[in-house]
Design a protein around this motif. Structure first.
Motif, PDB file in Angstrom:
ATOM      1  N   ARG A  77      48.612 -42.120  17.546  1.00  0.00           N
ATOM      2  CA  ARG A  77      48.253 -42.288  18.718  1.00  0.00           C
ATOM      3  C   ARG A  77      46.012 -43.005  17.855  1.00  0.00           C
ATOM      4  O   ARG A  77      46.035 -43.168  16.638  1.00  0.00           O
ATOM      5  CB  ARG A  77      47.593 -41.012  19.107  1.00  0.00           C
ATOM      6  N   ALA A 116      42.326 -42.792  17.909  1.00  0.00           N
ATOM      7  CA  ALA A 116      41.544 -41.995  18.771  1.00  0.00           C
ATOM      8  C   ALA A 116      40.008 -42.204  18.695  1.00  0.00           C
ATOM      9  O   ALA A 116      39.066 -41.794  18.050  1.00  0.00           O
ATOM     10  CB  ALA A 116      41.751 -41.121  18.391  1.00  0.00           C
ATOM     11  N   GLU A 133      37.669 -40.353  22.618  1.00  0.00           N
ATOM     12  CA  GLU A 133      37.066 -38.967  22.138  1.00  0.00           C
ATOM     13  C   GLU A 133      35.731 -39.139  22.367  1.00  0.00           C
ATOM     14  O   GLU A 133      35.011 -39.410  21.349  1.00  0.00           O
ATOM     15  CB  GLU A 133      37.865 -38.565  20.425  1.00  0.00           C
ATOM     16  N   TYR A 153      35.685 -32.274  17.526  1.00  0.00           N
ATOM     17  CA  TYR A 153      36.721 -32.312  17.586  1.00  0.00           C
ATOM     18  C   TYR A 153      37.989 -32.228  16.377  1.00  0.00           C
ATOM     19  O   TYR A 153      39.464 -32.329  16.715  1.00  0.00           O
ATOM     20  CB  TYR A 153      36.205 -34.124  16.401  1.00  0.00           C
TER      21      TYR A 153
HETATM   22  N1  GLU Z   1      37.492 -39.998  17.065  1.00  0.00           N
HETATM   23  C1  GLU Z   1      38.081 -39.548  15.480  1.00  0.00           C
HETATM   24  C2  GLU Z   1      37.013 -40.896  15.122  1.00  0.00           C
HETATM   25  O1  GLU Z   1      36.802 -41.775  15.370  1.00  0.00           O
HETATM   26  C3  GLU Z   1      39.715 -39.675  15.455  1.00  0.00           C
HETATM   27  C4  GLU Z   1      40.243 -39.460  13.856  1.00  0.00           C
HETATM   28  C5  GLU Z   1      41.565 -38.914  14.245  1.00  0.00           C
HETATM   29  O2  GLU Z   1      42.164 -40.307  14.253  1.00  0.00           O
HETATM   30  O3  GLU Z   1      41.742 -38.265  14.201  1.00  0.00           O
HETATM   31  O4  GLU Z   1      36.645 -40.992  13.337  1.00  0.00           O
END
Ligand code: GLU
Length: 594
Positions: free
Chosen positions: A37, A39, A73, A235
């Motif tokens: 994925r 995110a 996220e 997170y």
């Molecule tokens: N939302 C996290 C970031 O932007 C993602 C990290 C991940 O890929 O788990 O760093």
């Protein structure tokens, strides 16, 4: 402590976790298929480092016949920047990155494992939080530091912290009695939910990171925050729950998360989840002005924002090719063996991601891109440049659009032979390389003699050459006839018709035929170097070529830098110059009317 009772008090309405486990069953995928994925958090634009991770995830899923999805996220509401997910999704789209499930443009969601926006999954996190409390693996913390917890500060601290640092379980709220907790809740005191860590940081264990290989890692010793006092997860907790329920098998993420890995692993274990595989990607760096290697920075570097590459017009396959080149050590050999193969067929492998931080190098990117563009047909270059210009350069767009037959002919010069020119790295370059072919652009850029590349030019000779060229040029001549005429012209004006002749007796000549061509080239293109002169002149046509040579001659005349009485030029002598000028302006008028 009656943990089950505590869980019920803290999360009275949460569904049992089995509800979610049934709702999101294991995926039915072939052996070896990876579910990966991307995110992003809505905290800015799409950073090149994130795009790099996205590519690695996307190619891994593709090459294992797996699934690639996009999860947003967005639980850190304070840092959220309006519109930034739309920008990220549109940027991915512009680079041709596709995914099977997740959040798409305009907030649309597709897939059986959603919702794919974390802010819409609060109910799910509560179930798992409740389960952790019931198992005695999480506790409410009422301390100010936990209640006011800001994830960003925690992350910064973690980044600074080396793996050597040992933190103790020093939380006083760990020791609160059931009654104490109930009293505080009854009093309306806010709390954050924390992991009750059982790790012993003085102990290490072996961990296999897909990129870093086998490493000794210290056990987690921190009671990390799982849910903030506003009820939103952080997170660590959200990704564990989501990656589990979305049946992710491999997480390829940024190096900055590596220091929190022990806490994440402990969390997976405490939740009773099968661990996902992790790959911590290296960080893309660059050399700064003083020659030091540093991370590409959001604040300092234009190339941090992927939109920069779209704006400049780097074709997506070239951009992707360059980044895969940085990612996978076996890329270069594959490309050598398969010089024309589509980039999507590269057998990417997460195991081969380089563990050292790669250097971003514009020169190398431009090389990759020039090679890629040199293999495209003129029609494709035309369409791609047109699409790019429509968005980023409307003036050039109008020129290209107004000349749909002429433009591909221009772009085909020196393209269809065995050694195509490699001078376009991005669509923006098309203007610099070919803009002169368009009358309006040429006129705009070459208004006075100083605009031409005339340094160390003998203007007297140049004048004679271009005036004569104007007389003899006929766009319907084939290349051989054209060149024979130029040789004849050269010899009449005292230039050697080939270089050998010239070298034998240089003092006898004004120069050689190459110099003659250079004068013509300057008149017609403004520059000393250009693609094939014959093609340029024939594509420009009679009227425009003659107009340009006369314009150049006219500018020389006007400059007063030559002695006109010495001009070796029939056009002046027999007064037919006026006739040619008229012919040219009539022809131009005719062209315009058509
Ligand atoms: N939302 C996290 C970031 O932007 C993602 C990290 C991940 O890929 O788990 O760093």
């Amino acid at each position: 402590m009656d943990y089950k009772k505590l869980a019920k008090i803290l999360y009275p309405d949460a569904k049992p976790v089995c509800y979610w486990e049934e709702k999101y069953p294991a995926r039915n995928l072939p052996e070896g298929a990876e579910v990966t994925r991307f995110a992003p958090s809505p905290t800015g634009y799409l950073h090149i480092g994130h795009f790099f991770q996205c590519l690695c995830n996307s190619f891994t899923a593709k090459n294992t016949n797996g699934i690639f999805y996009l999860r947003v996220e967005d639980t850190d509401k304070k840092r959220e920047i309006h519109n930034s997910i739309d920008v990220a999704i549109q940027t991915l789209h512009a680079f041709g990155i596709e995914y099977d499930e997740g959040v798409f443009e305009y907030g649309e969601q597709k897939g059986e494992y959603g919702p794919y926006l974390q802010s819409e999954r609060i109910e799910i996190y509560k179930s798992f939080a409740k389960q952790l409390v019931a198992k005695g693996r999480a506790f409410p913390c009422f301390c100010k530091k936990a209640v006011d917890f800001e994830e960003i500060e925690e992350r910064r601290a973690e980044e600074l912290q080396s793996n050597e640092t040992i933190s103790e379980h020093d939380d006083v709220c760990r020791e609160l009695s059931f009654q104490n907790i109930c009293d505080k809740i009854e009093n309306g005191e806010k709390f954050a939910l924390k992991l009750l860590s059982k790790g012993k940081p003085e102990k290490t264990f072996t961990f296999h990171d897909i990129v870093k290989g086998e490493r000794q890692v210290r056990e987690n010793g921190k009671d990390i925050v799982l849910m903030k006092s506003d009820g939103l997860p952080v997170y660590a907790f959200a990704h564990a729950v989501d990656d589990h329920l979305m049946r992710t098998t491999l997480v390829i993420r940024g190096e900055e998360w590596y220091s929190s890995l022990p806490a994440h692993l402990e969390l997976f274990d405490a939740l009773g989840f099968e661990r996902v595989k992790y790959a911590h990607n290296p960080v893309i760096c660059k050399l700064d002005e003083s020659g030091n290697k540093r991370k590409i920075s959001k604040r300092k570097d234009i190339e941090a924002d992927m939109r920069y590459f779209l704006k400049s017009g780097y074709p997506s396959p070239a951009m992707i090719e360059y980044l895969l080149n940085l990612a996978n050590s076996n890329f270069e050999n594959w490309r050598k063996e398969n010089p024309t193969e589509n980039i999507n067929n590269f057998p990417f492998s997460a195991e081969k991601i380089t563990s050292s931080n790669p250097m971003f190098d514009f020169a190398k990117l431009n090389d990759v891109s020039k090679n890629y563009i040199s293999r495209l047909t003129a029609d494709t270059v035309y369409t791609e440049t047109l699409n790019w210009a429509e968005r980023y350069n409307t003036e050039f767009f109008d020129e290209l659009k107004a000349n749909p037959n002429f433009s591909p002919k221009v772009l085909n010069i020196d393209r269809d032979g065995p050694k195509p020119r490699k001078d376009i790295a991005k669509w923006e370059d098309v203007i610099n390389v070919w803009g002169f072919m368009y009358g309006n652009i040429f006129d705009e850029n070459y208004k006075s003699l100083d605009d031409y590349e005339i340094n160390d030019c003998n203007l007297q000779d140049a004048y004679d050459v271009v005036m004569k060229y104007c007389e003899i040029f006929d766009y319907s001549n084939d290349k051989e006839t054209w060149f024979d005429k130029i040789k004849k012209l050269s010899s009449e004006l005292g230039f050697a018709v080939d270089n050998k002749m010239y070298k034998q007796n240089p003092e006898q000549y004004k120069g050689n035929v190459a110099l003659v061509c250079e004068y013509i080239r300057i008149a017609v293109t403004g520059k000393k170097n250009s693609p094939d002169l014959y093609s340029i002149c024939t594509i420009l046509g009679d009227a425009e070529t003659k107009f340009r040579t006369l314009k150049f001659a006219g500018l020389i005349e006007k400059s007063g830098k030559i002695d006109l009485s010495k001009a070796n030029c029939n056009l002046n002598k027999n007064k037919s110059r006026k006739f040619i000028l008229n012919r040219v302006s009539n022809a131009i008028q005719e062209l315009k009317n058509n």
